[in-house]
Scaffold this motif. Structure first.
Motif, PDB file in Angstrom:
ATOM      1  N   ILE A 204      17.330-103.651  11.915  1.00 27.83           N
ATOM      2  CA  ILE A 204      17.793-103.168  13.158  1.00 27.83           C
ATOM      3  C   ILE A 204      17.254-102.075  13.359  1.00 27.83           C
ATOM      4  O   ILE A 204      17.225-100.796  12.871  1.00 27.83           O
ATOM      5  CB  ILE A 204      19.165-103.068  13.122  1.00 27.83           C
ATOM      6  N   LEU A 205      16.249-101.772  14.529  1.00 25.22           N
ATOM      7  CA  LEU A 205      15.633-100.539  15.085  1.00 25.22           C
ATOM      8  C   LEU A 205      16.107-100.131  16.351  1.00 25.22           C
ATOM      9  O   LEU A 205      15.954-101.042  17.267  1.00 25.22           O
ATOM     10  CB  LEU A 205      14.201-101.284  15.000  1.00 25.22           C
ATOM     11  N   GLY A 206      16.173 -98.973  16.468  1.00 29.05           N
ATOM     12  CA  GLY A 206      16.715 -98.342  17.867  1.00 29.05           C
ATOM     13  C   GLY A 206      15.814 -97.270  18.210  1.00 29.05           C
ATOM     14  O   GLY A 206      15.027 -96.401  17.517  1.00 29.05           O
ATOM     15  N   THR A 207      15.690 -96.993  19.389  1.00 28.14           N
ATOM     16  CA  THR A 207      15.170 -95.798  19.910  1.00 28.14           C
ATOM     17  C   THR A 207      16.006 -95.004  21.083  1.00 28.14           C
ATOM     18  O   THR A 207      16.783 -95.382  21.341  1.00 28.14           O
ATOM     19  CB  THR A 207      13.650 -96.014  20.755  1.00 28.14           C
ATOM     20  N   MET A 208      15.904 -93.677  20.877  1.00 29.51           N
ATOM     21  CA  MET A 208      16.559 -92.829  21.957  1.00 29.51           C
ATOM     22  C   MET A 208      15.779 -91.541  22.113  1.00 29.51           C
ATOM     23  O   MET A 208      14.981 -91.026  21.518  1.00 29.51           O
ATOM     24  CB  MET A 208      18.030 -92.461  21.366  1.00 29.51           C
ATOM     25  N   ASN A 209      16.162 -91.055  23.381  1.00 26.73           N
ATOM     26  CA  ASN A 209      15.478 -89.785  23.720  1.00 26.73           C
ATOM     27  C   ASN A 209      16.214 -88.543  23.297  1.00 26.73           C
ATOM     28  O   ASN A 209      17.435 -88.883  23.311  1.00 26.73           O
ATOM     29  CB  ASN A 209      15.202 -89.518  25.142  1.00 26.73           C
ATOM     30  N   THR A 210      15.771 -87.666  22.418  1.00 27.67           N
ATOM     31  CA  THR A 210      16.487 -86.660  21.914  1.00 27.67           C
ATOM     32  C   THR A 210      17.401 -85.832  22.723  1.00 27.67           C
ATOM     33  O   THR A 210      18.593 -85.582  22.454  1.00 27.67           O
ATOM     34  CB  THR A 210      15.582 -85.491  21.405  1.00 27.67           C
ATOM     35  N   SER A 211      17.018 -85.672  24.202  1.00 27.67           N
ATOM     36  CA  SER A 211      17.948 -84.809  25.124  1.00 27.67           C
ATOM     37  C   SER A 211      18.767 -85.746  25.588  1.00 27.67           C
ATOM     38  O   SER A 211      19.880 -85.244  26.638  1.00 27.67           O
ATOM     39  CB  SER A 211      16.977 -84.159  25.938  1.00 27.67           C
ATOM     40  N   ASP A 212      18.939 -87.012  25.473  1.00 32.22           N
ATOM     41  CA  ASP A 212      19.749 -87.981  26.313  1.00 32.22           C
ATOM     42  C   ASP A 212      20.990 -88.141  25.576  1.00 32.22           C
ATOM     43  O   ASP A 212      21.877 -89.126  26.169  1.00 32.22           O
ATOM     44  CB  ASP A 212      19.051 -89.357  26.347  1.00 32.22           C
ATOM     45  N   ASN A 213      21.536 -87.572  24.687  1.00 24.36           N
ATOM     46  CA  ASN A 213      22.805 -87.546  23.752  1.00 24.36           C
ATOM     47  C   ASN A 213      24.058 -87.321  24.982  1.00 24.36           C
ATOM     48  O   ASN A 213      24.992 -87.927  24.529  1.00 24.36           O
ATOM     49  CB  ASN A 213      22.794 -86.506  22.701  1.00 24.36           C
ATOM     50  N   SER A 214      23.936 -86.683  25.928  1.00 27.35           N
ATOM     51  CA  SER A 214      25.048 -86.430  26.956  1.00 27.35           C
ATOM     52  C   SER A 214      25.337 -87.984  27.628  1.00 27.35           C
ATOM     53  O   SER A 214      26.747 -88.094  28.010  1.00 27.35           O
ATOM     54  CB  SER A 214      24.827 -85.433  27.912  1.00 27.35           C
ATOM     55  N   ILE A 215      24.590 -88.764  27.453  1.00 24.22           N
ATOM     56  CA  ILE A 215      24.777 -89.991  28.263  1.00 24.22           C
ATOM     57  C   ILE A 215      26.019 -90.747  27.618  1.00 24.22           C
ATOM     58  O   ILE A 215      26.936 -91.314  28.483  1.00 24.22           O
ATOM     59  CB  ILE A 215      23.447 -90.940  28.321  1.00 24.22           C
ATOM     60  N   PHE A 216      25.884 -91.031  26.594  1.00 30.04           N
ATOM     61  CA  PHE A 216      27.077 -91.676  25.859  1.00 30.04           C
ATOM     62  C   PHE A 216      27.194 -90.990  24.470  1.00 30.04           C
ATOM     63  O   PHE A 216      26.226 -90.866  23.833  1.00 30.04           O
ATOM     64  CB  PHE A 216      27.048 -93.253  25.518  1.00 30.04           C
ATOM     65  N   PHE A 217      28.362 -90.632  23.933  1.00 30.95           N
ATOM     66  CA  PHE A 217      28.635 -89.691  22.653  1.00 30.95           C
ATOM     67  C   PHE A 217      28.574 -90.926  21.637  1.00 30.95           C
ATOM     68  O   PHE A 217      29.046 -91.909  21.504  1.00 30.95           O
ATOM     69  CB  PHE A 217      29.930 -89.267  22.878  1.00 30.95           C
ATOM     70  N   MET A 218      27.525 -90.414  20.597  1.00 29.61           N
ATOM     71  CA  MET A 218      27.537 -91.423  19.349  1.00 29.61           C
ATOM     72  C   MET A 218      28.169 -90.275  18.112  1.00 29.61           C
ATOM     73  O   MET A 218      27.881 -89.393  17.851  1.00 29.61           O
ATOM     74  CB  MET A 218      25.940 -91.422  18.930  1.00 29.61           C
ATOM     75  N   ASP A 219      29.394 -91.163  17.573  1.00 26.93           N
ATOM     76  CA  ASP A 219      30.265 -90.222  16.562  1.00 26.93           C
ATOM     77  C   ASP A 219      29.408 -90.223  15.226  1.00 26.93           C
ATOM     78  O   ASP A 219      28.272 -90.816  14.987  1.00 26.93           O
ATOM     79  CB  ASP A 219      31.533 -90.859  16.699  1.00 26.93           C
ATOM     80  N   SER A 220      29.914 -89.245  14.513  1.00 28.60           N
ATOM     81  CA  SER A 220      29.218 -89.080  13.232  1.00 28.60           C
ATOM     82  C   SER A 220      29.253 -90.311  12.209  1.00 28.60           C
ATOM     83  O   SER A 220      28.250 -90.530  11.540  1.00 28.60           O
ATOM     84  CB  SER A 220      29.834 -87.933  12.565  1.00 28.60           C
ATOM     85  N   ALA A 221      30.332 -91.029  12.462  1.00 30.45           N
ATOM     86  CA  ALA A 221      30.432 -92.236  11.593  1.00 30.45           C
ATOM     87  C   ALA A 221      29.392 -93.183  11.992  1.00 30.45           C
ATOM     88  O   ALA A 221      28.690 -93.937  11.110  1.00 30.45           O
ATOM     89  CB  ALA A 221      31.742 -92.881  11.758  1.00 30.45           C
ATOM     90  N   PHE A 222      29.022 -93.414  13.102  1.00 27.61           N
ATOM     91  CA  PHE A 222      28.083 -94.343  13.465  1.00 27.61           C
ATOM     92  C   PHE A 222      26.647 -93.871  13.174  1.00 27.61           C
ATOM     93  O   PHE A 222      25.741 -94.420  12.832  1.00 27.61           O
ATOM     94  CB  PHE A 222      28.014 -94.460  15.220  1.00 27.61           C
ATOM     95  N   LYS A 223      26.390 -92.513  13.393  1.00 27.99           N
ATOM     96  CA  LYS A 223      25.234 -91.864  13.126  1.00 27.99           C
ATOM     97  C   LYS A 223      24.715 -91.946  11.580  1.00 27.99           C
ATOM     98  O   LYS A 223      23.421 -92.063  11.167  1.00 27.99           O
ATOM     99  CB  LYS A 223      25.041 -90.388  13.686  1.00 27.99           C
ATOM    100  N   ARG A 224      25.941 -92.016  11.005  1.00 24.41           N
ATOM    101  CA  ARG A 224      25.498 -91.814   9.306  1.00 24.41           C
ATOM    102  C   ARG A 224      24.956 -93.088   8.818  1.00 24.41           C
ATOM    103  O   ARG A 224      24.343 -93.256   7.848  1.00 24.41           O
ATOM    104  CB  ARG A 224      26.941 -91.528   8.621  1.00 24.41           C
ATOM    105  N   ARG A 225      25.487 -94.415   9.637  1.00 23.86           N
ATOM    106  CA  ARG A 225      24.888 -95.529   8.974  1.00 23.86           C
ATOM    107  C   ARG A 225      23.517 -95.809   9.450  1.00 23.86           C
ATOM    108  O   ARG A 225      23.107 -97.038   9.082  1.00 23.86           O
ATOM    109  CB  ARG A 225      25.827 -96.606   9.736  1.00 23.86           C
ATOM    110  N   TRP A 226      22.963 -95.040   9.849  1.00 24.75           N
ATOM    111  CA  TRP A 226      21.228 -95.171  10.297  1.00 24.75           C
ATOM    112  C   TRP A 226      20.417 -94.257   9.440  1.00 24.75           C
ATOM    113  O   TRP A 226      20.703 -93.079   9.017  1.00 24.75           O
ATOM    114  CB  TRP A 226      21.162 -94.967  11.791  1.00 24.75           C
TER     115      TRP A 226
END
Length: 347
Positions: A204-226
């Motif tokens: 599973i591969l994802g992309t995101m812009n560094t400055s776009d984090n305010s669009i939807f919050f990604m919690d720490s538990a979700f981030k840890r799994r990548w």
């Protein structure tokens, strides 16, 4: 099977994140080529994207004034079924492995432009992977989702009075549930309880812009799994690691870094919201603990989640001016000083 890739590539807009996935990671690392494009499932998250789009949903269709319902499989279910099907095709009719299964890639562009917690739902639990590449924990899915998964795999279902009596899947003949479960035990699917796991041949591969984090919050538990990979705007790379064994920390070194870092974070609790959620556990990074993981995952967590409101603690730790620590790219280039100063931190 090869170890799966479960990674989010992030950076400024226009830095070639999608290009890296399509033209480098997929063909070079996953060996998925143009002639096997069916093994690449692509989607883009957005504010209206839902769990139903990801897993599957019933959609009403009007035909000659009659309303019928059709189940449309989502992108994740398509990718999962394809990965399972490839594993089946790598076994003979006796269930013996005869070849390596072909890899499948689920590509999610703009992964933070949708509500990832709501979109993944219970699938979130599957993102934890063991060393063999399989999900650490299985999840139960609905009968509708499970039937769709089996049908996408090419399973023929023979029913009587609304109940499935036999299952048939090439190269296996039609057999009862118990016998079919035994024949496909290498898939780890639990037919009776409708339990699934992500297999090693599904990346599973994802992309995101560094400055776009305010669009939807990604919690720490979700981030840890990548795993995370940063692409700088000028394509520059941080200097070579001067810590560990050629940039790889052993267990004792990682334990020390983790402990010292948590003490550092705790010492700045006055400027950090939800301090408990900002501490890192030993398994925040899985072995091997490489400099790439420290730069891309650990340091991004600090930059984006812990000290996102106030970078002053990092400025003081690194002994630089605030003008030398403006972007995350600036921070990654100081990873050697970061590790050294955290290791020597005393509160």
């Amino acid at each position: 099977m090869n170890q799966p890739i479960q990674k989010i590539i992030f950076g400024s807009p226009g830095t070639g994140k999608s290009y890296r996935i399509v033209y480098e990671i997929i063909p070079k690392h996953l060996q998925i080529y143009e002639e096997n494009r069916e093994n690449i499932i692509k989607t883009v998250f957005h504010p209206e994207y839902t769990y139903g789009d990801f897993m599957g949903k019933l959609v009403p269709i009007t035909r000659k004034e009659r309303v019928e319902y059709k189940y449309y499989e989502g992108h994740f279910l398509k990718a999962l079924s394809k990965a399972y099907k490839n594993i089946v095709e790598s076994h003979d009719k006796n269930g013996f492995k005869i070849d390596e299964p072909k890899n499948v890639a689920l590509v999610i562009d703009e992964i933070n432009r949708g509500n990832s917690s709501a979109i993944f739902g219970t699938v979130f639990q599957l993102l934890d992977r063991d060393k063999d590449g399989w999900s650490s924990y299985g999840i139960n899915i609905t009968e509708l989702e499970f039937r769709s998964l089996l049908e996408l795999m090419g399973v023929e279902l023979y029913e009587k009075d609304g109940k499935i009596e036999k299952y048939e899947l090439h190269p296996f003949n039609a057999v009862t549930l118990k016998n079919f479960q035994e024949k496909i035990k290498f898939l780890k699917i639990d037919l009776e309880n409708r339990t699934i796991w992500i297999p090693p041949n599904l990346s599973i591969l994802g992309t995101m812009n560094t400055s776009d984090n305010s669009i939807f919050f990604m919690d720490s538990a979700f981030k840890r799994r990548w795993d995370w990979e940063f692409v700088n705007w000028d394509n520059t790379k941080p200097p070579k690691a001067t810590y560990g064994d050629e940039g790889v920390l052993n267990k004792d070194e990682w334990k020390k870094l983790q402990t010292k870092l948590n003490n550092f974070i705790k010492s700045h609790h006055a400027s950090i919201r939800g301090i408990e959620d900002k501490q890192i556990g030993y398994y925040f990074i899985k072995e091997p603990i490489t400099s790439e993981q420290i730069q891309n995952k650990l340091m991004f967590f600090l930059w984006d989640s812990v000290f996102n409101r106030d970078k002053k603690p990092l400025v003081e730790l690194l002994k630089v001016t605030k003008d030398n620590l403006v972007t995350f790219g600036d921070f990654t280039k100081l990873h050697n000083i970061f590790v050294e100063n955290i290791m020597n931190f005393n509160n």
